[in-house]
Motif scaffolding. Sequence first.
Motif, PDB file in Angstrom:
ATOM      1  N   ALA A  93       6.531 -11.408  -6.964  1.00 54.64           N
ATOM      2  CA  ALA A  93       7.015 -11.432  -8.183  1.00 54.64           C
ATOM      3  C   ALA A  93       5.624 -11.469  -8.935  1.00 54.64           C
ATOM      4  O   ALA A  93       4.906 -12.321  -8.928  1.00 54.64           O
ATOM      5  CB  ALA A  93       7.960 -12.546  -8.588  1.00 54.64           C
ATOM      6  N   ARG A  94       5.697 -10.545 -10.251  1.00 53.52           N
ATOM      7  CA  ARG A  94       4.812 -10.450 -11.332  1.00 53.52           C
ATOM      8  C   ARG A  94       5.461 -10.875 -12.476  1.00 53.52           C
ATOM      9  O   ARG A  94       6.421 -10.195 -13.052  1.00 53.52           O
ATOM     10  CB  ARG A  94       4.111  -9.366 -11.481  1.00 53.52           C
ATOM     11  CG  ARG A  94       2.924  -9.385 -12.620  1.00 53.52           C
ATOM     12  CD  ARG A  94       2.500  -8.058 -13.078  1.00 53.52           C
ATOM     13  NE  ARG A  94       3.616  -7.103 -13.608  1.00 53.52           N
ATOM     14  CZ  ARG A  94       4.178  -7.422 -14.716  1.00 53.52           C
ATOM     15  NH1 ARG A  94       3.932  -8.316 -15.497  1.00 53.52           N
ATOM     16  NH2 ARG A  94       5.191  -6.547 -14.999  1.00 53.52           N
ATOM     17  N   LEU A  95       5.018 -11.987 -13.340  1.00 53.34           N
ATOM     18  CA  LEU A  95       5.828 -12.511 -14.347  1.00 53.34           C
ATOM     19  C   LEU A  95       4.874 -12.361 -15.772  1.00 53.34           C
ATOM     20  O   LEU A  95       3.851 -12.982 -15.432  1.00 53.34           O
ATOM     21  CB  LEU A  95       6.139 -13.892 -14.104  1.00 53.34           C
ATOM     22  CG  LEU A  95       7.052 -14.030 -12.912  1.00 53.34           C
ATOM     23  CD1 LEU A  95       7.130 -15.605 -12.569  1.00 53.34           C
ATOM     24  CD2 LEU A  95       8.676 -13.811 -13.244  1.00 53.34           C
ATOM     25  N   PRO A  96       5.367 -11.748 -16.525  1.00 52.39           N
ATOM     26  CA  PRO A  96       4.480 -11.436 -17.827  1.00 52.39           C
ATOM     27  C   PRO A  96       4.205 -13.064 -18.499  1.00 52.39           C
ATOM     28  O   PRO A  96       5.131 -13.789 -18.863  1.00 52.39           O
ATOM     29  CB  PRO A  96       5.412 -10.856 -18.722  1.00 52.39           C
ATOM     30  CG  PRO A  96       6.768 -11.044 -18.442  1.00 52.39           C
ATOM     31  CD  PRO A  96       7.059 -11.379 -16.946  1.00 52.39           C
ATOM     32  N   TYR A 155       0.778  -1.042   0.087  1.00 52.76           N
ATOM     33  CA  TYR A 155       0.066  -0.019  -0.039  1.00 52.76           C
ATOM     34  C   TYR A 155       0.936   1.207  -0.012  1.00 52.76           C
ATOM     35  O   TYR A 155       0.240   2.370   0.139  1.00 52.76           O
ATOM     36  CB  TYR A 155      -0.873   0.000   1.043  1.00 52.76           C
ATOM     37  CG  TYR A 155      -2.030  -0.796   1.115  1.00 52.76           C
ATOM     38  CD1 TYR A 155      -3.267  -0.486   0.296  1.00 52.76           C
ATOM     39  CD2 TYR A 155      -2.078  -2.100   1.610  1.00 52.76           C
ATOM     40  CE1 TYR A 155      -4.220  -1.710   0.334  1.00 52.76           C
ATOM     41  CE2 TYR A 155      -3.131  -3.179   1.468  1.00 52.76           C
ATOM     42  CZ  TYR A 155      -4.232  -2.591   0.785  1.00 52.76           C
ATOM     43  OH  TYR A 155      -5.305  -3.627   0.458  1.00 52.76           O
ATOM     44  N   GLU A 156       2.417   1.159  -0.188  1.00 53.81           N
ATOM     45  CA  GLU A 156       2.904   2.218  -0.589  1.00 53.81           C
ATOM     46  C   GLU A 156       3.620   2.272  -1.702  1.00 53.81           C
ATOM     47  O   GLU A 156       3.917   1.429  -2.224  1.00 53.81           O
ATOM     48  CB  GLU A 156       3.932   2.306   0.744  1.00 53.81           C
ATOM     49  CG  GLU A 156       3.485   2.446   2.041  1.00 53.81           C
ATOM     50  CD  GLU A 156       4.825   2.395   3.071  1.00 53.81           C
ATOM     51  OE1 GLU A 156       5.588   2.592   2.945  1.00 53.81           O
ATOM     52  OE2 GLU A 156       4.057   2.422   4.469  1.00 53.81           O
ATOM     53  N   LYS A 157       3.966   3.472  -2.003  1.00 48.64           N
ATOM     54  CA  LYS A 157       4.973   3.715  -3.253  1.00 48.64           C
ATOM     55  C   LYS A 157       6.436   2.914  -3.139  1.00 48.64           C
ATOM     56  O   LYS A 157       6.866   2.907  -1.849  1.00 48.64           O
ATOM     57  CB  LYS A 157       5.370   5.119  -3.517  1.00 48.64           C
ATOM     58  CG  LYS A 157       4.046   5.808  -4.373  1.00 48.64           C
ATOM     59  CD  LYS A 157       4.283   7.352  -4.804  1.00 48.64           C
ATOM     60  CE  LYS A 157       3.339   7.872  -5.586  1.00 48.64           C
ATOM     61  NZ  LYS A 157       3.085   7.045  -6.963  1.00 48.64           N
ATOM     62  N   ALA A 158       7.063   2.476  -4.064  1.00 49.07           N
ATOM     63  CA  ALA A 158       8.309   1.782  -4.001  1.00 49.07           C
ATOM     64  C   ALA A 158       9.166   2.616  -3.515  1.00 49.07           C
ATOM     65  O   ALA A 158       9.361   4.013  -3.951  1.00 49.07           O
ATOM     66  CB  ALA A 158       8.498   0.948  -5.159  1.00 49.07           C
ATOM     67  N   ARG A 193       0.810  -4.516  -3.740  1.00 47.39           N
ATOM     68  CA  ARG A 193       2.067  -5.148  -3.482  1.00 47.39           C
ATOM     69  C   ARG A 193       2.636  -4.956  -4.834  1.00 47.39           C
ATOM     70  O   ARG A 193       3.873  -5.574  -5.047  1.00 47.39           O
ATOM     71  CB  ARG A 193       2.133  -6.740  -3.059  1.00 47.39           C
ATOM     72  CG  ARG A 193       1.920  -6.776  -1.789  1.00 47.39           C
ATOM     73  CD  ARG A 193       1.350  -8.358  -1.523  1.00 47.39           C
ATOM     74  NE  ARG A 193       0.874  -8.471  -0.026  1.00 47.39           N
ATOM     75  CZ  ARG A 193      -0.249  -7.913   0.454  1.00 47.39           C
ATOM     76  NH1 ARG A 193      -1.164  -7.188  -0.065  1.00 47.39           N
ATOM     77  NH2 ARG A 193       0.025  -7.973   2.014  1.00 47.39           N
ATOM     78  N   MET A 194       2.375  -4.045  -5.818  1.00 44.86           N
ATOM     79  CA  MET A 194       2.984  -3.823  -7.131  1.00 44.86           C
ATOM     80  C   MET A 194       3.882  -2.678  -6.996  1.00 44.86           C
ATOM     81  O   MET A 194       4.097  -2.191  -8.111  1.00 44.86           O
ATOM     82  CB  MET A 194       1.836  -3.955  -8.231  1.00 44.86           C
ATOM     83  CG  MET A 194       1.373  -5.561  -8.543  1.00 44.86           C
ATOM     84  SD  MET A 194      -0.001  -5.358  -9.440  1.00 44.86           S
ATOM     85  CE  MET A 194       0.969  -5.145 -11.163  1.00 44.86           C
TER      86      MET A 194
END
Length: 402
Positions: A218-221, A89-92, A261-262
């Motif tokens: 992790a987000r994987l295309p 919920y926060e900016k990276a 979480r992104m």
Amino acid sequence: MANTRYDVCINGAGPVGATLACRLSAAGLRVLLIDRAALPGLEDPSLDGRAYAIAEGPRRLLEEAGVWANLPGTSQPIRGIRVSDGRPYEKASPLFLHFGIDDAPSGQPFGWMAEARDLRLALNHTLLTAENITVEAPNTGRFVFADDHVEIHLASGTKASAKLIVAAEGRRSPLREQARIGITKIPYHQYGIVATIAHERPHNGVALEHFLPQGPFARLPMPGTAEHPNRSAIVWAEGEGRAQRSHAFPDDVFAREIKARMGDEDLGEITPIGRRWLYPLSAQYAQTYISHRLALVGDAAHGIHPIAGQGLNIGFKDVIALSDILISAHQNAQDLGAASLLQLYQRRTRPANMAMFAATDVLERLFSNDNPLLRRIRDIGISGVHRLPALRKAFVRRAMGL
């Protein structure tokens, strides 16, 4: 098949064991492949949605083994990786690391995303059409190790022999236990949530690794479909209780928690699709990869934290090393189970695998906490690598398995 002689017997027809069988068969070796599960059972529709990140080096292995050309679906090239640090919920953090296509040799993709079911279908098709592979599945074997060969007594009542047995049965390897090879285990007290999401905006082939206090996200295309043109796989690590609660969230809450979480990445509306999986996370390594006429490959030899997405790729690197050694020995009429060949296999694989094991363990401990001092140190480290193109390229070559 009574008393049939083989060059190599592989116990375990998962991706690593099956790929080794295909690679050896393509070079003319006679292979017996045993698995307790029927191969069609491994193609169950519930596999849909899971995906593998396959590095370029292992992709070439699959090509040489005749598997890659049999993939029924489209694979998604990974053309960029963004590494960031933050909190939900926060900016990276403004200090980040980005690997772009210019960091890869000749602008090649870093790797490829292939759906688990597609890889299984490709492996099964290759196995069942290969001239030199006998598949015994479902079946189990009892192995008796003699001086110059191994006797294989199948539960179906038939008997065979081979010069070498390869254990590819996974983390709970019966052959490893039979050889009394010890293992060291490291629990992480985390679970990994694996799922597929659809999103409003395209990913452009870029993967995300976002480090959070409870564990990496992790987000994987993934390749799109007619129904969901923009898709990604997620691997989300959390503490045990929180992971179990998150896994059971309704779709709208699950989507909201994913988006939280992104970091700075905005792919628009998120929609979970398909089934979710929940796995306990741990690491382990075998004290040795070899015994008398026995070699361990893949998870039978090592299992690491998924923080770097390299687990399957390390197994494929085992296959590359072992198949190169065995093919050369076969061409020179050498004993495929000779101790000297097995020692060569261990020298080629175990040091690098142990280095990766240590690196992922350190990364998990360094990044999965909220200590302000450690956060500052790791953010500076991430941004430092980002500013050094030569170092970025070295990291990419290593990750690509080249």
